[in-house]
Design a protein around this motif. Structure first.
Motif, mmCIF file in Angstrom:
data_model
loop_
_atom_site.group_PDB
_atom_site.id
_atom_site.type_symbol
_atom_site.label_atom_id
_atom_site.label_comp_id
_atom_site.label_asym_id
_atom_site.label_seq_id
_atom_site.Cartn_x
_atom_site.Cartn_y
_atom_site.Cartn_z
ATOM 1 N N GLN A 1 0.820 -1.206 0.000
ATOM 2 C CA GLN A 1 0.000 0.000 0.000
ATOM 3 C C GLN A 1 0.856 1.259 0.000
ATOM 4 O O GLN A 1 0.387 2.344 -0.380
ATOM 5 N N LEU A 2 2.138 1.124 0.394
ATOM 6 C CA LEU A 2 3.048 2.263 0.411
ATOM 7 C C LEU A 2 4.140 2.164 -0.643
ATOM 8 O O LEU A 2 4.595 3.183 -1.173
ATOM 9 N N SER A 3 4.577 0.955 -0.959
ATOM 10 C CA SER A 3 5.660 0.811 -1.932
ATOM 11 C C SER A 3 5.645 -0.577 -2.565
ATOM 12 O O SER A 3 5.801 -1.584 -1.868
ATOM 13 N N VAL A 4 5.460 -0.609 -3.876
ATOM 14 C CA VAL A 4 5.502 -1.866 -4.628
ATOM 15 C C VAL A 4 6.919 -2.045 -5.164
ATOM 16 O O VAL A 4 7.414 -1.202 -5.918
ATOM 17 N N VAL A 5 7.556 -3.132 -4.776
ATOM 18 C CA VAL A 5 8.965 -3.359 -5.109
ATOM 19 C C VAL A 5 9.111 -4.487 -6.120
ATOM 20 O O VAL A 5 8.441 -5.522 -6.004
ATOM 21 N N ARG A 6 9.991 -4.280 -7.109
ATOM 22 C CA ARG A 6 10.278 -5.331 -8.085
ATOM 23 C C ARG A 6 11.741 -5.295 -8.468
ATOM 24 O O ARG A 6 12.398 -4.256 -8.416
ATOM 25 N N SER A 7 12.227 -6.449 -8.904
ATOM 26 C CA SER A 7 13.575 -6.551 -9.442
ATOM 27 C C SER A 7 13.554 -6.148 -10.914
ATOM 28 O O SER A 7 12.672 -6.569 -11.662
ATOM 29 N N ILE A 8 14.526 -5.359 -11.318
ATOM 30 C CA ILE A 8 14.608 -4.935 -12.718
ATOM 31 C C ILE A 8 14.817 -6.132 -13.632
ATOM 32 O O ILE A 8 14.279 -6.190 -14.739
ATOM 33 N N HIS A 9 15.578 -7.111 -13.179
ATOM 34 C CA HIS A 9 15.981 -8.226 -14.048
ATOM 35 C C HIS A 9 15.202 -9.523 -13.819
ATOM 36 O O HIS A 9 15.110 -10.338 -14.734
ATOM 37 N N MET A 10 14.640 -9.729 -12.632
ATOM 38 C CA MET A 10 14.044 -11.033 -12.323
ATOM 39 C C MET A 10 12.527 -11.065 -12.354
ATOM 40 O O MET A 10 11.936 -12.117 -12.587
ATOM 41 N N ASP A 11 11.885 -9.945 -12.124
ATOM 42 C CA ASP A 11 10.422 -9.928 -12.022
ATOM 43 C C ASP A 11 9.745 -9.594 -13.345
ATOM 44 O O ASP A 11 10.383 -9.125 -14.292
ATOM 45 N N SER A 12 8.431 -9.823 -13.373
ATOM 46 C CA SER A 12 7.631 -9.503 -14.553
ATOM 47 C C SER A 12 7.137 -8.060 -14.451
ATOM 48 O O SER A 12 6.832 -7.566 -13.359
ATOM 49 N N TRP A 13 7.048 -7.403 -15.608
ATOM 50 C CA TRP A 13 6.681 -5.993 -15.647
ATOM 51 C C TRP A 13 5.514 -5.759 -16.593
ATOM 52 O O TRP A 13 5.415 -6.394 -17.636
ATOM 53 N N SER A 14 4.648 -4.823 -16.229
ATOM 54 C CA SER A 14 3.568 -4.405 -17.116
ATOM 55 C C SER A 14 3.980 -3.118 -17.818
ATOM 56 O O SER A 14 4.934 -2.440 -17.416
ATOM 57 N N HIS A 15 3.227 -2.770 -18.849
ATOM 58 C CA HIS A 15 3.487 -1.533 -19.591
ATOM 59 C C HIS A 15 3.429 -0.318 -18.673
ATOM 60 O O HIS A 15 4.298 0.563 -18.696
ATOM 61 N N LYS A 16 2.423 -0.266 -17.802
ATOM 62 C CA LYS A 16 2.261 0.884 -16.903
ATOM 63 C C LYS A 16 3.380 0.946 -15.871
ATOM 64 O O LYS A 16 3.827 2.040 -15.485
ATOM 65 N N ASP A 17 3.856 -0.215 -15.417
ATOM 66 C CA ASP A 17 4.974 -0.239 -14.466
ATOM 67 C C ASP A 17 6.226 0.380 -15.080
ATOM 68 O O ASP A 17 6.923 1.179 -14.441
ATOM 69 N N VAL A 18 6.511 -0.005 -16.310
ATOM 70 C CA VAL A 18 7.693 0.521 -17.004
ATOM 71 C C VAL A 18 7.556 2.025 -17.210
ATOM 72 O O VAL A 18 8.509 2.788 -17.005
ATOM 73 N N LEU A 19 6.359 2.473 -17.582
ATOM 74 C CA LEU A 19 6.120 3.909 -17.751
ATOM 75 C C LEU A 19 6.362 4.666 -16.441
ATOM 76 O O LEU A 19 6.915 5.764 -16.448
ATOM 77 N N ALA A 20 5.939 4.072 -15.331
ATOM 78 C CA ALA A 20 6.142 4.711 -14.027
ATOM 79 C C ALA A 20 7.619 4.922 -13.747
ATOM 80 O O ALA A 20 8.024 5.967 -13.218
ATOM 81 N N MET A 21 8.441 3.946 -14.140
ATOM 82 C CA MET A 21 9.882 4.068 -13.927
ATOM 83 C C MET A 21 10.500 5.107 -14.859
ATOM 84 O O MET A 21 11.381 5.873 -14.463
ATOM 85 N N LEU A 22 10.019 5.159 -16.095
ATOM 86 C CA LEU A 22 10.574 6.111 -17.064
ATOM 87 C C LEU A 22 10.119 7.542 -16.788
ATOM 88 O O LEU A 22 10.792 8.499 -17.184
ATOM 89 N N GLU A 23 8.990 7.694 -16.110
ATOM 90 C CA GLU A 23 8.488 9.031 -15.790
ATOM 91 C C GLU A 23 8.847 9.468 -14.372
ATOM 92 O O GLU A 23 8.616 10.617 -13.999
ATOM 93 N N GLY A 24 9.390 8.543 -13.587
ATOM 94 C CA GLY A 24 9.832 8.881 -12.237
ATOM 95 C C GLY A 24 11.274 9.356 -12.250
ATOM 96 O O GLY A 24 11.644 10.216 -13.026
ATOM 97 N N GLY A 25 12.090 8.767 -11.389
ATOM 98 C CA GLY A 25 13.498 9.134 -11.353
ATOM 99 C C GLY A 25 13.971 9.462 -9.947
ATOM 100 O O GLY A 25 13.239 10.073 -9.159
#
Length: 228
Positions: free
Chosen positions: A96-120
């Motif tokens: 509810q506060l922080s969703v954590v994933r591995s860049i190399h080991m976990d599965s990613w959705s399109h929106k998840d990747v966008l969140a990373m590219l628009e964050g920083g």
């Protein structure tokens, strides 16, 4: 305590065609998800060009919370990269506060990747700096209680950030083919400026209507008085 790192040393230069390759990968992810019942049905890795693009974002070659180099974990909720130790602390906060994933080991959705590219990382830490929640200010003793860096994610400021990042990502997703951070920020700024102008215009229009109504009402009362 982390030392200040010059901006030009917190990012990897972006090649001219990298954004185009990343945009194609994101479109492929969208098509793949449309053919699935839900985004994580099959394992979908973080696309390679998107990974390289992610490293060009200011601050992303260091952990957002401790400054460790080459972070390989992510908090999607804040669009930031973390080291292994800090990712464990984020997991303890709960999804509810922080969703954590591995860049190399976990599965990613399109929106998840966008969140990373628009964050920083730099963007996030500059936001926390403005709210006196920087890495240095959150590692101190206050009323005999140690305040840790990870505690800042439980604040109202953090809630505001994650909510607005999520809304921003939704708007970017709905805008079509990904055109990069600079484009999405210009678009958002343009919308704000147009809204501001429209809001002022509508406010002036309401003022004119109000003035006209008052004037008409006064004229009516004056006319009635003259006829009496």
């Amino acid at each position: 305590m982390c030392q200040h790192i010059p901006e030009n040393k917190t990012r990897i230069p972006m090649t001219p065609d990298l954004l185009t390759k990343a945009a194609r990968e994101l479109e492929t992810m969208i098509q793949h998800e449309r053919n699935q019942e839900y985004a994580y049905k099959d394992h979908t890795p973080f696309p390679p060009a998107c990974q390289r693009l992610l490293k060009t974002i200011p601050g992303n070659i260091f952990c957002a919370d401790c400054g460790a180099t080459n972070p390989q974990w992510a908090t999607i909720t804040y669009g930031a990269l973390l080291c292994l130790n800090c990712s464990g602390r984020h997991r303890s906060l709960g999804v509810q506060l922080s969703v954590v994933r591995s860049i190399h080991m976990d599965s990613w959705s399109h929106k998840d990747v966008l969140a990373m590219l628009e964050g920083g990382n730099t963007q996030l830490n500059q936001f926390f700096d403005r709210h006196d929640l920087s890495m240095s200010s959150t590692t101190r003793n206050t009323h005999d209680k140690e305040i840790k860096v990870v505690d800042r994610y439980e604040t109202n400021a953090a809630k505001f950030y994650r909510k607005n990042l999520s809304l921003h990502v939704t708007h970017v997703k709905e805008s079509g083919i990904y055109k990069g951070r600079d484009w999405s920020r210009r678009r958002t700024k343009g919308k704000k400026e147009r809204y501001s102008v429209r809001h002022k215009s509508e406010g002036r229009r309401k003022t004119l209507i109000c003035e006209r109504t008052i004037r008409n009402s006064t004229e009516t009362r004056l006319s009635n008085a003259l006829l009496a």
